[in-house]
Design a protein around this motif. Sequence first.
Motif, mmCIF file in Angstrom:
data_model
loop_
_atom_site.group_PDB
_atom_site.id
_atom_site.type_symbol
_atom_site.label_atom_id
_atom_site.label_comp_id
_atom_site.label_asym_id
_atom_site.label_seq_id
_atom_site.Cartn_x
_atom_site.Cartn_y
_atom_site.Cartn_z
ATOM 1 N N ILE A 1 -96.172 -16.089 -15.935
ATOM 2 C CA ILE A 1 -97.452 -16.030 -15.203
ATOM 3 C C ILE A 1 -97.830 -14.566 -15.002
ATOM 4 C CG2 ILE A 1 -98.508 -16.429 -12.937
ATOM 5 C CD1 ILE A 1 -96.753 -18.987 -12.776
ATOM 6 N N ARG B 1 -78.432 -13.396 -9.904
ATOM 7 C CA ARG B 1 -78.334 -13.984 -8.560
ATOM 8 C C ARG B 1 -78.408 -15.501 -8.657
ATOM 9 N NH1 ARG B 1 -83.429 -13.294 -5.406
ATOM 10 N NH2 ARG B 1 -83.774 -15.422 -6.018
ATOM 11 N N THR C 1 -95.900 -12.681 -0.556
ATOM 12 C CA THR C 1 -94.518 -12.217 -0.434
ATOM 13 C C THR C 1 -93.670 -12.881 -1.519
ATOM 14 O OG1 THR C 1 -94.833 -12.047 1.936
ATOM 15 C CG2 THR C 1 -92.565 -12.010 1.165
ATOM 16 N N LYS D 1 -102.269 -19.074 -9.673
ATOM 17 C CA LYS D 1 -102.578 -17.836 -10.408
ATOM 18 C C LYS D 1 -104.005 -17.917 -10.989
ATOM 19 C CE LYS D 1 -101.685 -14.050 -12.969
ATOM 20 N NZ LYS D 1 -101.449 -12.720 -12.442
ATOM 21 N N MET E 1 -87.159 -5.669 -12.016
ATOM 22 C CA MET E 1 -87.111 -7.099 -11.689
ATOM 23 C C MET E 1 -88.273 -7.805 -12.351
ATOM 24 S SD MET E 1 -86.093 -7.487 -7.708
ATOM 25 C CE MET E 1 -85.998 -9.245 -7.586
ATOM 26 N N LYS F 1 -97.746 -15.108 3.131
ATOM 27 C CA LYS F 1 -96.471 -15.696 2.673
ATOM 28 C C LYS F 1 -96.534 -15.956 1.165
ATOM 29 C CE LYS F 1 -94.361 -16.824 6.805
ATOM 30 N NZ LYS F 1 -94.820 -17.523 7.992
ATOM 31 N N LEU F 2 -97.722 -16.232 0.681
ATOM 32 C CA LEU F 2 -97.895 -16.461 -0.758
ATOM 33 C C LEU F 2 -97.689 -15.151 -1.532
ATOM 34 C CD1 LEU F 2 -98.856 -18.660 -2.797
ATOM 35 C CD2 LEU F 2 -101.163 -17.833 -2.427
ATOM 36 N N PHE G 1 -94.066 -12.919 -13.754
ATOM 37 C CA PHE G 1 -93.469 -13.895 -12.843
ATOM 38 C C PHE G 1 -92.992 -15.131 -13.602
ATOM 39 C CE2 PHE G 1 -93.522 -16.480 -8.826
ATOM 40 C CZ PHE G 1 -92.641 -15.676 -8.133
ATOM 41 N N LEU H 1 -100.447 -11.870 -7.758
ATOM 42 C CA LEU H 1 -101.580 -12.568 -7.122
ATOM 43 C C LEU H 1 -102.507 -11.614 -6.383
ATOM 44 C CD1 LEU H 1 -99.672 -15.645 -5.621
ATOM 45 C CD2 LEU H 1 -100.886 -15.483 -7.792
ATOM 46 N N TRP I 1 -86.456 -15.679 -14.512
ATOM 47 C CA TRP I 1 -86.479 -16.484 -13.283
ATOM 48 C C TRP I 1 -85.739 -17.807 -13.443
ATOM 49 C CZ3 TRP I 1 -87.990 -13.505 -9.490
ATOM 50 C CH2 TRP I 1 -88.902 -12.492 -9.748
HETATM 51 C C1 LIG Z 1 -98.402 -17.561 -9.438
HETATM 52 C C2 LIG Z 1 -97.763 -17.845 -8.131
HETATM 53 C C3 LIG Z 1 -98.044 -19.023 -7.478
HETATM 54 C C4 LIG Z 1 -97.454 -19.310 -6.274
HETATM 55 N N1 LIG Z 1 -97.750 -20.479 -5.684
HETATM 56 C C5 LIG Z 1 -97.170 -20.783 -4.506
HETATM 57 C C6 LIG Z 1 -97.458 -22.006 -3.855
HETATM 58 O O1 LIG Z 1 -98.241 -22.816 -4.353
HETATM 59 N N2 LIG Z 1 -96.865 -22.263 -2.669
HETATM 60 C C7 LIG Z 1 -95.993 -21.379 -2.107
HETATM 61 O O2 LIG Z 1 -95.475 -21.643 -1.033
HETATM 62 N N3 LIG Z 1 -95.705 -20.201 -2.702
HETATM 63 C C8 LIG Z 1 -96.268 -19.896 -3.884
HETATM 64 N N4 LIG Z 1 -95.993 -18.711 -4.486
HETATM 65 C C9 LIG Z 1 -95.189 -17.755 -3.779
HETATM 66 C C10 LIG Z 1 -93.818 -17.680 -4.293
HETATM 67 O O3 LIG Z 1 -93.208 -18.927 -4.399
HETATM 68 C C11 LIG Z 1 -93.133 -16.731 -3.371
HETATM 69 O O4 LIG Z 1 -92.093 -16.191 -4.083
HETATM 70 C C12 LIG Z 1 -92.619 -17.360 -2.098
HETATM 71 O O5 LIG Z 1 -93.623 -17.391 -1.109
HETATM 72 C C13 LIG Z 1 -91.412 -16.605 -1.543
HETATM 73 O O6 LIG Z 1 -90.620 -17.488 -0.899
HETATM 74 P P1 LIG Z 1 -89.577 -18.379 -1.668
HETATM 75 O O7 LIG Z 1 -88.943 -19.208 -0.638
HETATM 76 O O8 LIG Z 1 -90.210 -19.096 -2.810
HETATM 77 O O9 LIG Z 1 -88.627 -17.377 -2.315
HETATM 78 P P2 LIG Z 1 -87.345 -16.587 -1.623
HETATM 79 O O10 LIG Z 1 -86.284 -17.556 -1.319
HETATM 80 O O11 LIG Z 1 -87.868 -15.732 -0.533
HETATM 81 O O12 LIG Z 1 -86.920 -15.777 -2.802
HETATM 82 C C14 LIG Z 1 -87.742 -14.797 -3.262
HETATM 83 C C15 LIG Z 1 -87.217 -14.267 -4.533
HETATM 84 O O13 LIG Z 1 -87.092 -15.284 -5.487
HETATM 85 C C16 LIG Z 1 -88.127 -15.210 -6.428
HETATM 86 N N5 LIG Z 1 -88.699 -16.532 -6.607
HETATM 87 C C17 LIG Z 1 -89.707 -17.076 -5.913
HETATM 88 N N6 LIG Z 1 -90.006 -18.301 -6.394
HETATM 89 C C18 LIG Z 1 -89.148 -18.536 -7.387
HETATM 90 C C19 LIG Z 1 -88.966 -19.608 -8.263
HETATM 91 N N7 LIG Z 1 -89.768 -20.678 -8.199
HETATM 92 N N8 LIG Z 1 -87.984 -19.523 -9.168
HETATM 93 C C20 LIG Z 1 -87.202 -18.453 -9.240
HETATM 94 N N9 LIG Z 1 -87.342 -17.386 -8.438
HETATM 95 C C21 LIG Z 1 -88.305 -17.407 -7.531
HETATM 96 C C22 LIG Z 1 -89.085 -14.219 -5.826
HETATM 97 O O14 LIG Z 1 -89.884 -13.511 -6.718
HETATM 98 C C23 LIG Z 1 -88.173 -13.307 -5.092
HETATM 99 O O15 LIG Z 1 -87.544 -12.361 -5.906
HETATM 100 C C24 LIG Z 1 -96.560 -18.390 -5.693
HETATM 101 C C25 LIG Z 1 -96.288 -17.205 -6.352
HETATM 102 C C26 LIG Z 1 -96.877 -16.935 -7.565
HETATM 103 C C27 LIG Z 1 -96.582 -15.652 -8.271
#
Ligand SMILES: Cc1cc2nc3c(=O)[nH]c(=O)nc-3n(C[C@H](O)[C@H](O)[C@H](O)COP(=O)(O)OP(=O)(O)OC[C@H]3O[C@@H](n4cnc5c(N)ncnc54)[C@H](O)[C@@H]3O)c2cc1C
Length: 417
Positions: free
Chosen positions: A417, A316, A191, A399, A72, A188-189, A413, A197, A386
């Motif tokens: 990133i 997906r 996850t 990041k 992935m 949660k970040l 990512f 990160l 993504w």
């Molecule tokens: C560099 C970085 C910065 C981040 N900054 C933030 C932030 O500022 N605020 C915050 O709340 N969370 C942030 N996250 C966390 C990220 O968005 C997590 O994936 C999130 O907490 C999981 O919940 P979700 O609702 O986004 O995804 P879910 O609905 O739970 O889905 C998760 C799945 O989708 C993927 N996914 C997550 N985000 C995206 C996206 N944007 N586009 C496509 N696929 C995605 C995930 O890797 C995982 O496989 C960051 C992650 C990274 C790596």
Amino acid sequence: MQRPSLLQSLKTALQGKEVIYQKKRADYSVDGVEAGVVVMPGSVEEAASVVEAAGREGASVVAYGGGTKMGMGNRPRGVDVVLGMERLNRMVDHQPGDMTATFEAGVPLSEANRRLGEKGQWLPLQSPMPERATIGGILATAYSGPMALGYGLPRDWVIGMRVVNADGRVTKSGGKVVKNVTGYDLHKLYTGSLGTLGIILEATSKVAPRPQVSRTLVARFGFCREALEASRGLLKDYASPQALVVVNGVVGNLVGLGDGWTAVVMVEGRSVGVETRVVKAREYLGERMEEVDEGIWQRLVDMPWREKDGPTVCVRYNVTTSKVGEAMESAGAEDGVIVDVGMGVVRRLWWMEGDISKNDLNMVAGRGEWVVERCPPGLKEGIDVWGEAASVELMRRVKAKLDPKGILSPGRFVGGI
Ligand SMILES: Cc1cc2nc3c(=O)[nH]c(=O)nc-3n(C[C@H](O)[C@H](O)[C@H](O)COP(=O)(O)OP(=O)(O)OC[C@H]3O[C@@H](n4cnc5c(N)ncnc54)[C@H](O)[C@@H]3O)c2cc1C
């Protein structure tokens, strides 16, 4: 490629402990990128020393759980050090009365549930290959199965984490009680951030009592529209399924459900309530409703990831629940389709022969919000698996704050990133 100074730094950091494996490098490659060196820490302190030493050398570090979902994400820009989680495999704490448990990141999901099961409890998460898929890996990918409809997503269960950050510091977020009132939910970040990160070393989660009864119902329909209509009825009415997916014949034949469009429904909970809900389900599924063994769920969750006869490409799509029908109907006759009607998650699977081009991939993925969950590594060059992420600039800033040297899983990512 091995770097002598990095090896020396790691040896010094680990004070001569025999946890560096150079011969295993090929076994731990990430999307075809071979590891420079594999290290298997046996404690939080050892893991922290490894990341700290790697950071000093500017070397990239990629965590490796059970290896089930290493495909992935985008291809990593480098894998100087693989941090294997195999030896971080202990249950640290279980408070059955408080309904919480803490596991090291390398504990496989089925092992966690075996331990919790001794007290009649479980962590209601689903993952492909649960005997290998680790708690850390499930959280890092935020992987959820159809049971998320009734039980929620992985991030809903986590209440605390111990993480090693890019500078080798170990930080804790949350705690071991269900009601945490202070601080940010940093866990949660982490996850879903695919190890970009921080590396999860330990996770504390809420746990649930095991349901008294679990029933799995299936019903086959000739047309996609009929299966969808019945499923929508089930979701609106008191049948309240814990999981509900519809699969087409391509997937059905591979998991033993057969041709046509099959709705697969999980109803579980206390015995009396379950009986009533099964009767309700029959109103929508009709005489065609049959009961099957619950093993079908694992077969369905494993299907897109099967090594032998799994698809070449799995994409997906996250759609609004009102658009699920459209997404189902747009699938071609040879595509595999698995639809989580209540969550709006549509997986389309393709078994492609010979060389696939980027054009093929763009054509099948199409437009809208999608994530390529599985495809041959060579195809990933030049695309972002993504899809188009709206908040990529914000993610870049997060990041830059947490991993300024970009050593953790670089490139994997959103937006490279
Ligand atoms: C560099 C970085 C910065 C981040 N900054 C933030 C932030 O500022 N605020 C915050 O709340 N969370 C942030 N996250 C966390 C990220 O968005 C997590 O994936 C999130 O907490 C999981 O919940 P979700 O609702 O986004 O995804 P879910 O609905 O739970 O889905 C998760 C799945 O989708 C993927 N996914 C997550 N985000 C995206 C996206 N944007 N586009 C496509 N696929 C995605 C995930 O890797 C995982 O496989 C960051 C992650 C990274 C790596």
